[in-house]
Design a protein around this motif. Structure first.
Motif, PDB file in Angstrom:
ATOM      1  N   SER A 197      29.528  37.475  40.036  1.00  0.00           N
ATOM      2  CA  SER A 197      30.921  37.121  40.291  1.00  0.00           C
ATOM      3  C   SER A 197      31.242  37.166  41.785  1.00  0.00           C
ATOM      4  O   SER A 197      31.938  36.284  42.318  1.00  0.00           O
ATOM      5  CB  SER A 197      31.839  38.076  39.519  1.00  0.00           C
ATOM      6  OG  SER A 197      33.197  37.813  39.798  1.00  0.00           O
ATOM      7  N   ASP A 248      29.685  34.115  43.479  1.00  0.00           N
ATOM      8  CA  ASP A 248      30.453  32.891  43.231  1.00  0.00           C
ATOM      9  C   ASP A 248      31.673  32.835  44.145  1.00  0.00           C
ATOM     10  O   ASP A 248      31.978  31.784  44.735  1.00  0.00           O
ATOM     11  CB  ASP A 248      30.895  32.829  41.767  1.00  0.00           C
ATOM     12  CG  ASP A 248      29.753  32.484  40.825  1.00  0.00           C
ATOM     13  OD1 ASP A 248      28.733  31.964  41.306  1.00  0.00           O
ATOM     14  OD2 ASP A 248      29.893  32.729  39.615  1.00  0.00           O
ATOM     15  N   ALA A 249      32.373  33.954  44.253  1.00  0.00           N
ATOM     16  CA  ALA A 249      33.560  33.991  45.121  1.00  0.00           C
ATOM     17  C   ALA A 249      33.165  33.789  46.576  1.00  0.00           C
ATOM     18  O   ALA A 249      33.843  33.063  47.324  1.00  0.00           O
ATOM     19  CB  ALA A 249      34.277  35.330  44.946  1.00  0.00           C
ATOM     20  N   LEU A 257      32.341  44.660  33.141  1.00  0.00           N
ATOM     21  CA  LEU A 257      31.228  43.826  33.576  1.00  0.00           C
ATOM     22  C   LEU A 257      30.036  44.681  33.954  1.00  0.00           C
ATOM     23  O   LEU A 257      30.182  45.765  34.529  1.00  0.00           O
ATOM     24  CB  LEU A 257      31.641  42.966  34.778  1.00  0.00           C
ATOM     25  CG  LEU A 257      32.724  41.908  34.555  1.00  0.00           C
ATOM     26  CD1 LEU A 257      32.998  41.178  35.860  1.00  0.00           C
ATOM     27  CD2 LEU A 257      32.333  40.922  33.468  1.00  0.00           C
ATOM     28  N   GLU A 317      26.497  41.133  36.271  1.00  0.00           N
ATOM     29  CA  GLU A 317      27.607  40.196  36.132  1.00  0.00           C
ATOM     30  C   GLU A 317      28.577  40.326  37.300  1.00  0.00           C
ATOM     31  O   GLU A 317      29.098  39.326  37.803  1.00  0.00           O
ATOM     32  CB  GLU A 317      28.333  40.455  34.813  1.00  0.00           C
ATOM     33  CG  GLU A 317      27.534  40.051  33.578  1.00  0.00           C
ATOM     34  CD  GLU A 317      28.191  40.500  32.286  1.00  0.00           C
ATOM     35  OE1 GLU A 317      28.032  39.795  31.272  1.00  0.00           O
ATOM     36  OE2 GLU A 317      28.861  41.567  32.295  1.00  0.00           O
ATOM     37  N   ARG A 318      28.831  41.552  37.731  1.00  0.00           N
ATOM     38  CA  ARG A 318      29.724  41.763  38.861  1.00  0.00           C
ATOM     39  C   ARG A 318      29.123  41.170  40.136  1.00  0.00           C
ATOM     40  O   ARG A 318      29.818  40.543  40.933  1.00  0.00           O
ATOM     41  CB  ARG A 318      29.980  43.260  39.056  1.00  0.00           C
ATOM     42  CG  ARG A 318      30.877  43.592  40.239  1.00  0.00           C
ATOM     43  CD  ARG A 318      32.249  42.957  40.090  1.00  0.00           C
ATOM     44  NE  ARG A 318      33.016  43.582  39.016  1.00  0.00           N
ATOM     45  CZ  ARG A 318      34.151  43.080  38.540  1.00  0.00           C
ATOM     46  NH1 ARG A 318      34.604  41.933  39.008  1.00  0.00           N
ATOM     47  NH2 ARG A 318      34.800  43.712  37.578  1.00  0.00           N
ATOM     48  N   GLY A 326      37.436  37.078  44.746  1.00  0.00           N
ATOM     49  CA  GLY A 326      36.729  37.593  43.575  1.00  0.00           C
ATOM     50  C   GLY A 326      37.510  38.614  42.779  1.00  0.00           C
ATOM     51  O   GLY A 326      37.048  39.075  41.720  1.00  0.00           O
TER      52      GLY A 326
END
Length: 225
Positions: free
Chosen positions: A26, A29-30, A18, A22-23, A52
């Motif tokens: 992520s 989101d977590a 990633l 992108e990381r 995550g």
């Protein structure tokens, strides 16, 4: 359906690494999921890391503290919701269509990003987060006032900035209350929520613009002047 050989071949391929962006997304989101479930004060970085699938150290590479992580979710969510509303409020729409489009865009944001919305509306005592909440709230009210003022009928009435802000505060407050009720009552249909909100807001705005005013109690009951 993939054969066993194809599945084994796929599993043997190196996973794409990633990108930093992108990381970061992520992790956000977590974190939104954990904050929405646990609240800001109760949530811990190791819980977010577990959600995550990353290490705590990696989270700290992107965000110096839990506060910065929470603030990023809050700010990006507020900006996204305002951007959606602004995009829906196309120039030239009249008052009814303008309000309907704007509310529809906002309800869609909440429906698609419920965890983000729950993060944005939590009670947090951290002074930095409280200040951020106040700043974003003023930004939202100002944006609503600008939208209301762009209505041809409002321009014709030459409403003062003070009146536009008062109307914006009422729209903002009623919308937040209705949306929070919706999240607590998920069986309610989105269109029914929109209709209830539009009926409450538009009928009040329209009658006010026509000059009707509550004139105070008279013989034990309120009356309209």
């Amino acid at each position: 359906m993939a054969t066993r050989a194809e599945a084994e071949k796929q599993a043997s391929l190196p996973r794409r690494r990633l990108s930093a962006a992108e990381r970061r997304a992520s992790i956000l989101d977590a974190a939104a999921t954990v904050f929405a479930e646990r609240g800001y004060e109760a949530a811990r970085i190791d819980e977010i890391a577990a959600a995550g699938g990353v290490s705590k150290a990696l989270i700290y590479e992107h965000f110096p503290s839990k506060r910065e992580l929470y603030a990023e979710i809050f700010t990006s969510g507020a900006d996204e919701s305002l951007s959606r509303v602004a995009a829906a409020a196309e120039p030239g729409l009249d008052g009814l269509a303008l309000l309907d489009a704007a509310l529809g865009a906002f309800l869609d944001f909440v429906a698609e990003r419920p965890d983000i919305w729950r993060v944005m509306t939590q009670d947090v005592v951290d002074p930095t987060i409280v200040a951020l909440d106040q700043t974003m709230r003023r930004k939202a009210v100002a944006a609503i006032a600008e939208m209301v003022g762009s209505d041809p009928a409002a321009r014709e009435l030459k409403l003062e900035r003070r009146e536009l802000l008062r109307q914006a505060e009422m729209i903002h407050g009623a919308t937040l209350a209705m949306v929070n009720w919706w999240l607590e009552n998920p069986s309610a249909k989105r269109d029914d929520v929109a209709t209830s909100l539009m009926s409450f807001l538009w009928l009040g705005l329209e009658r006010t613009r026509q000059g009707e005013r509550y004139a105070g109690p008279s013989t034990g009951a309120g009356r309209i002047a």
